[in-house]
Each structure stands twice: as structure tokens, then as C-alpha cells.
Design an enzyme around this catalytic site. Sequence first.
Site, mmCIF file in Angstrom:
data_model
loop_
_atom_site.group_PDB
_atom_site.id
_atom_site.type_symbol
_atom_site.label_atom_id
_atom_site.label_comp_id
_atom_site.label_asym_id
_atom_site.label_seq_id
_atom_site.Cartn_x
_atom_site.Cartn_y
_atom_site.Cartn_z
ATOM 1 N N VAL A 35 138.705 48.178 128.757
ATOM 2 C CA VAL A 35 137.449 48.951 128.687
ATOM 3 C C VAL A 35 137.011 49.107 127.219
ATOM 4 O O VAL A 35 135.818 49.110 126.917
ATOM 5 C CB VAL A 35 137.583 50.317 129.402
ATOM 6 C CG1 VAL A 35 136.292 51.110 129.291
ATOM 7 C CG2 VAL A 35 137.946 50.121 130.878
ATOM 8 N N GLY A 36 137.986 49.140 126.314
ATOM 9 C CA GLY A 36 137.657 49.198 124.886
ATOM 10 C C GLY A 36 136.750 48.048 124.472
ATOM 11 O O GLY A 36 135.811 48.223 123.684
ATOM 12 N N SER A 46 141.787 52.206 127.997
ATOM 13 C CA SER A 46 142.491 50.925 128.052
ATOM 14 C C SER A 46 141.837 49.885 127.134
ATOM 15 O O SER A 46 140.656 49.981 126.799
ATOM 16 C CB SER A 46 142.483 50.411 129.489
ATOM 17 O OG SER A 46 141.142 50.295 129.929
ATOM 18 N N CYS A 52 150.118 56.935 126.255
ATOM 19 C CA CYS A 52 149.721 55.711 125.548
ATOM 20 C C CYS A 52 150.801 55.220 124.606
ATOM 21 O O CYS A 52 150.931 54.020 124.394
ATOM 22 C CB CYS A 52 148.423 55.943 124.785
ATOM 23 S SG CYS A 52 148.536 57.332 123.646
ATOM 24 N N GLU A 81 140.665 54.067 120.609
ATOM 25 C CA GLU A 81 142.072 54.483 120.729
ATOM 26 C C GLU A 81 142.590 53.869 122.016
ATOM 27 O O GLU A 81 142.323 54.386 123.106
ATOM 28 C CB GLU A 81 142.155 56.018 120.771
ATOM 29 C CG GLU A 81 141.704 56.694 119.485
ATOM 30 C CD GLU A 81 142.690 56.523 118.333
ATOM 31 O OE1 GLU A 81 143.868 56.220 118.602
ATOM 32 O OE2 GLU A 81 142.273 56.669 117.174
HETATM 33 P P1 NAD Z 1 140.301 53.599 131.226
HETATM 34 O O1 NAD Z 1 139.977 52.654 130.117
HETATM 35 O O2 NAD Z 1 140.322 53.080 132.605
HETATM 36 O O3 NAD Z 1 139.256 54.818 131.239
HETATM 37 C C1 NAD Z 1 138.960 55.593 130.096
HETATM 38 C C2 NAD Z 1 137.562 56.164 130.233
HETATM 39 O O4 NAD Z 1 136.638 55.085 130.290
HETATM 40 C C3 NAD Z 1 137.340 57.014 131.488
HETATM 41 O O5 NAD Z 1 136.523 58.104 131.153
HETATM 42 C C4 NAD Z 1 136.616 56.050 132.419
HETATM 43 O O6 NAD Z 1 135.732 56.695 133.307
HETATM 44 C C5 NAD Z 1 135.836 55.163 131.456
HETATM 45 N N1 NAD Z 1 135.644 53.806 131.973
HETATM 46 C C6 NAD Z 1 136.439 53.139 132.843
HETATM 47 N N2 NAD Z 1 135.945 51.900 133.078
HETATM 48 C C7 NAD Z 1 134.809 51.793 132.333
HETATM 49 C C8 NAD Z 1 133.845 50.770 132.155
HETATM 50 N N3 NAD Z 1 133.948 49.604 132.795
HETATM 51 N N4 NAD Z 1 132.806 50.998 131.315
HETATM 52 C C9 NAD Z 1 132.709 52.172 130.663
HETATM 53 N N5 NAD Z 1 133.582 53.192 130.795
HETATM 54 C C10 NAD Z 1 134.622 53.013 131.629
HETATM 55 O O7 NAD Z 1 141.673 54.288 130.819
HETATM 56 P P2 NAD Z 1 142.504 55.348 131.648
HETATM 57 O O8 NAD Z 1 143.099 54.691 132.828
HETATM 58 O O9 NAD Z 1 141.727 56.601 131.824
HETATM 59 O O10 NAD Z 1 143.668 55.651 130.573
HETATM 60 C C11 NAD Z 1 144.753 54.828 130.417
HETATM 61 C C12 NAD Z 1 144.639 53.906 129.221
HETATM 62 O O11 NAD Z 1 144.260 54.662 128.077
HETATM 63 C C13 NAD Z 1 145.958 53.261 128.844
HETATM 64 O O12 NAD Z 1 145.726 51.928 128.487
HETATM 65 C C14 NAD Z 1 146.429 54.054 127.635
HETATM 66 O O13 NAD Z 1 147.302 53.362 126.769
HETATM 67 C C15 NAD Z 1 145.127 54.373 126.990
HETATM 68 N N6 NAD Z 1 145.252 55.563 126.173
HETATM 69 C C16 NAD Z 1 145.191 55.441 124.822
HETATM 70 C C17 NAD Z 1 145.357 56.575 124.039
HETATM 71 C C18 NAD Z 1 145.294 56.512 122.547
HETATM 72 O O14 NAD Z 1 145.155 57.575 121.948
HETATM 73 N N7 NAD Z 1 145.383 55.361 121.919
HETATM 74 C C19 NAD Z 1 145.582 57.797 124.643
HETATM 75 C C20 NAD Z 1 145.632 57.877 126.013
HETATM 76 C C21 NAD Z 1 145.467 56.757 126.791
#
Ligand code: NAD
Length: 468
Positions: free
Chosen positions: A192-193, A189, A244, A210
Site C-alpha cells: 500500500v506504501g 504495508s 512491524c 513507515e
Molecule cells: P495496510 O497497508 O493494509 O493498511 C494501512 C492503512 O492503509 C489502513 O488505514 C488502510 O485502510 C489503508 N489502505 C489499505 N489498502 C489501501 C489502498 N489500496 N489504498 C489506500 N489506502 C489503503 O496495513 P495494515 O494491515 O493496517 O498494517 C500492517 C502493515 O503495516 C504491516 O506491513 C506492518 O509492518 C506495517 N506497519 C508498519 C509500521 C511502521 O511504523 N513502520 C507500524 C505498524 C505497521
Amino acid sequence: MSIENQVFEVQKKHKIQMKNTSALYRLEKIKKLKSLILEKKDQINEALALDFHKPHLETELAEIMPVLGMLNLLEKELIDWMSDERVASPLLFKGTKNWIRKEGKGNSLIISPWNYPFQLTVYPVVTAFAAGNTSIVKPSEFTPHTNKIIIEIFNEVFEQKEVCILEGEVELSTKLLKMPFDHVFFTGSTSVGKIVMKAASEHLASVVLELGGKSPVIVDKGCDIEKAAKKIMWGKILNAGQTCVAPDYVLVHSDDKEKFINASKKFVEEVYQNELESSDDYSHIITQRHADRLKDLIEDAKKLGAKVEFGDADFENQRVVAPTILSEINSDMKIMQDEIFGPVLPLITYDSIDSAIEYVNQYDNALAMYIFSNSKPVMNKIMDNTFNGGVTVNDVLIGVSHPTLPFGGAGKSGIGKYHGKHGFDSFSNLRSVTRRDMDLGTSYFYPPYTQTKYKIVNSLLKKFSSLF
Ligand code: NAD
């Protein structure tokens, strides 16, 4: 020492050796990985079904196939991609040879999400390895079955000093992000990015982010509305909209609203025959918390005046949310404030392409954009006046799986691109080398800077453009 520190130290010691591994060594592992994935296809299918009821066909099409596509591409192209790239030596560089060495960046950290847990973990790992990097991989905590099969496969192919998966929750990511990796590849997300980028900046690690966003669809007046509706609803049905690049909301000309809704409803009814809840052709929402979030978005929109054209979230199985269209939308609704990431499609009507473009531009740059139109001037007008990561015209989603198009966002939907050679390059240090083989007297220009030297340099400056 914690396990993550131990693995990091092992990989740190190995990074020089890793970047100098031969193409043949890498290709041998790539071939082995490919045959293991094919051999264990049924287990991969089963794991994703256990994690969130992902239909086998979706696993094969959207998880396994893109990875195999990359592995095939590597088999064909890796030797070429890894080879030194000679560059010309212009006049002032006579007597030198110049080239680019393709080297791994070093130790990489890969953090992946849950929605395409096989593809979005294996694809970046393969790319990192092919480019000569070590990697520690932190997959999502929500997909334990998929993680298990990936670990099983990786253990047969890679040594821990090359690739190591560590499972854990946010706490583990936080610890890993404090370590001095050379490169961080994050998929997840936008919120978190930002955390990832901040943490990476402490060590000045390069990042590829990403991320997500609200990917719009603009349906131009005069195009085949039934065809467009079917494709757009498919984009919301695949993985139950947890993609995504899923269409987030749709802008339809006000004259086409009813036709679009009827065609969408008909398509969904034909596919699921009112058996959605028990269907093996429809993913569940990953967790109850995520399903509750979607239900809350629908309820909030309803309270603020939205109309449910069809669908809704009221099932006995609480992790099923039906493909849903909401109309009478306004921007105060929570559903229009963040990426939806579920099978709910807000429909907004417009009266001119300019107003549709204006609507799209009130949001941050999306990851994807979809245009349905028969008119090239309209397509170009929309593309010329918007920003986002990638555009697909007259279809949805498919652009993302093209093996050689760059994939990634723009602005808040991501930094950096991957897929095919774009990924290889983003995991590479393009190290430039200049080797002097013949001294043609450039040391003449060392100090003292005499009048004669100034005169020569000034005449060179005048001819500058023809010298390079
Ligand atoms: P997320 O950001 O919640 O989690 C992604 C990863 O980050 C997981 O491994 C999680 O454990 C870790 N994480 C979560 N919180 C964190 C923190 N505070 N500090 C460090 N690491 C942390 O995302 P999600 O719910 O797993 O996936 C959904 C999101 O991902 C959506 O926004 C979607 O659009 C995006 N996404 C993007 C792509 C792309 O290729 N651009 C592909 C798939 C999903």
C-alpha cells in the site's frame, strides 16, 4: 460536497494561520491531550481489548506510553524546536543575517494501520500539530472501538480545522489520496506504501512511509541462548507478533538449535500454562482473514517439509494462533517470502556468520534487525554488511520506543524517519531566510563582466576554501 472535501477546504483555509500558531497555543493543547489520555486510560484499554483482545498491559506499555513520552518531550523541547535557528554568515555573506524558520508543511494526511491503532494514530497527529500542520487522519477500518475513543479525545482538544479523523475503508483512503495535500504520512504495508507514494507524486506531496519487512534475528554462537530465546519469543508474543518490528525469522548456529527450541518452548509453556486460548495476556489476530492467512502459511510450510517444533494454529477460537517455531525451512515456502506479521517464527540454522549475513541479504532491507552476541567485532561485521532501518543488540523491539532515536525503515521498509525531533523536522519546512542588512558592494559583480571583475573572481576562487 463530500465530507472529506469539506474538511479539506476548511483545513486549506486554515493552513497559514496554523503554521503561525504560537508555541504556547500548541503547548496548551498538548497538555490538555496528555491529561485527557491519562483520564481516559481505562477506556483506551477497553477499546483495544474489544478490537482484538489486546492485553491492558500491552496497551499501556506500547500504545499509551510512547505517546505520553512524545507529549512530555514536546512540553520540554517545543519552544526550542520551533525557534528560529541562526546560522553563521561567512565572509562573502557579511552584511547579511541568516537563519532557519521552522514552519509546518501545510495540510497533512495521516493514514494509520490497525496493529498499534492508538499509538500509530495519535503519535503522528501530535507531531504534525506540534510542527504547525493541519491534519486529516484516516485510521484503520479494523479498529472501530479505538477510533471512537481517539475521536472523543481529539474532539475535546482540537478544532476540525486543525485535526479531523475520518473513518472509512480503502475507498476513503483512495479519495483522500487524490486531494492536494502538502504532506502524506503513511504507516502500513509496503504494497500500500507504493500506492500512497504514486498518488502523492501527482501533487508532489512529500511523503513519509513507515512500512514493514522481514526483520531478521541473528543469534551468535556463544551467547546466552536461553536469554536470547526468551527475548525473541517475547517479541513474537507481544501483540501476537502483529508488530512491524517483530522478529520475523531467526538464524541460530546449528550447534545451538536444540537449546534454542527447548528454551523457547519452556518460556511459552511457563507463561501460558496451556491456557493460551482463554488467556487475557495474549492478543487475538485482528480478523479471521488475517488468522486464515497465518494458518495457510503454516500449512504451506508443513507441506514443503517444515517441522512444527511447537505451537500451531488449531484452536476453537479461530482468531488465536499460538506462538510457533517452524524448522527445516526453505525459501520456496510462502512464510519466507513476505513479512509474517504473526506469532510464527521460522528457525534457520547457519554455520558461519558470513553465511548468516548472506541469508539476510537475500531479502529487501528490513525495518529492524536484531543481533544477539557478546562480540563487538561480530556485531560490527553484521551491521557493516547489511542495510535496514534500525538495529537492537541483545534485545528485541525496545529500540523502537526510545524517545529520541529516529524511527523508520530503509529502502522497501520505509522512507523518512520520525519520533522526537526527527518527527518534528519531517513535518517541518526548514525555510531558509537570508536578510541583507548592509550592502557591501556585491552589485559590483553585476554585468558587464569586465576583465577586472574576472580577475577578482578568479582570485576569490583560489582563496575559496578560506572564505567559507
Ligand atoms: P495496510 O497497508 O493494509 O493498511 C494501512 C492503512 O492503509 C489502513 O488505514 C488502510 O485502510 C489503508 N489502505 C489499505 N489498502 C489501501 C489502498 N489500496 N489504498 C489506500 N489506502 C489503503 O496495513 P495494515 O494491515 O493496517 O498494517 C500492517 C502493515 O503495516 C504491516 O506491513 C506492518 O509492518 C506495517 N506497519 C508498519 C509500521 C511502521 O511504523 N513502520 C507500524 C505498524 C505497521
